[in-house]
Write an enzyme that holds these catalytic residues in place. Sequence first.
Site, short mmCIF file in Angstrom:
data_model
loop_
_atom_site.label_atom_id
_atom_site.label_comp_id
_atom_site.label_asym_id
_atom_site.label_seq_id
_atom_site.Cartn_x
_atom_site.Cartn_y
_atom_site.Cartn_z
N ASP A 48 -3.58 -3.90 -43.90
CA ASP A 48 -3.06 -4.26 -45.22
C ASP A 48 -4.11 -3.84 -46.26
OD1 ASP A 48 -1.97 -5.39 -47.45
OD2 ASP A 48 -1.73 -7.40 -46.59
N ASP A 103 1.56 0.08 -48.70
CA ASP A 103 0.18 -0.36 -48.49
C ASP A 103 -0.03 -1.14 -47.20
OD1 ASP A 103 1.71 -2.49 -49.39
OD2 ASP A 103 0.00 -3.48 -50.29
N GLU A 104 0.96 -1.15 -46.31
CA GLU A 104 0.79 -1.88 -45.06
C GLU A 104 1.35 -1.07 -43.90
OE1 GLU A 104 2.42 -5.81 -45.06
OE2 GLU A 104 1.72 -6.23 -47.08
#
Length: 357
Positions: free
Chosen positions: A9, A105-106
């Site tokens: 993350d 973003d993960e």
Amino acid sequence: MKRIILHVDMDHFFTAIEERENPELRGKPVVVGADPKKGRGVVSTCNYEARKFGIKSGMAISRAYKLCPDAVFLPVNYELYKRVSDEIMATLRKYADRLERWGLDEAFLDVSSKVKDYEEAEALARKIKKEILEKEKLTCSIGIGPNKLVAKIASDFNKPDGLTVVRESEAKDFLAPLPVSRLIGVGRKTERKLKEMGISTIGELAAFDPSKLADEFGKFGLRLYLMAQGIDESEVRDRDERKSISREITLDEDTGDLEFVAGIVDVLSECVYKELLKRDFSFRTVTLKIRYEDFETHVFSKTLPHLGELRLLRNIARELLLLNAENKKIRLVGVRVSNLVPLKGQKKLDFVNFKTP
DNA sequence: TCTGGGGTCCTAGGACCC
DNA sequence: TCTGGGGTCCTAGGACCC
């Protein structure tokens, strides 16, 4: 077979990129999202300095402005974040049997065949963090667990720049004190429903009668029960093809002028079509979305017996609007295509049994 | 608190077919 | 006359994710 899953993350991704591009921003509260002058829209991401003022992602931008008028407010630079995200995903992919992207973003990584135990997984996570920091000058937090659920909650446990390992034997105790809202798939509605049943923590959920959960939530009830025990069999899956492409916009002001809205729908249709061309896809289903001033939201769709093109997309989207719009001011319109069909050369079309128009 | 924009998945009813 | 069971597709709504 026992699995080991990593959840990576990126820390406050959008604002971290903005700070990297413009170091003068460092140490100041930074908010990426809608224009506070226009006042409509929400916070997309904010950095830790902005969080000290109570600003959070998803919050109305007008409220964020009231909380901290001196913060630096930046528009969402999607192209830039997408480019950085692609680079990071390429780095991560090297270390995983399978990778599942989860937003920009993960990502989940199934590393079961790459490491033989949690010690090796932890070493791999450190290596990944170091590589991303060197290549991108960005930090991330990583969670390691026996499944996606535990890995995801672990990555959130110690942020920013964190690394948390939760073994299978520790999972249930690790989850027990946390609020149910941390579970994947538990949002505002489910949280409220559970609260009414006297369940606030994952531990309370784990001790609840699973048949009562099934009565209340159907199939999802059993999944809730299992997640609370730290059990999640869901696979890390590479999502290959996109299932839909959409563009939507909240108008600067609500309007009852249908012809004006129809003009916007034309533009949205063209944007969607451009994206289709870029990806070499055609479509069979068009969906029009309308949100009225009272926030009531409807979708209307139409599926073709054959492949569509731009003129058809525009006409159908328009028709769905004019046919279905109620006599209320409109706040948002959107156009989506689905039932996507790849057009990799005309040859691939042989696979597709649709009549041509 | 007055709520973006991009997505995914699930459910349920009705049409239609065998 | 009244009426099965299963499967698939379409539509609309809704919850949720970042």
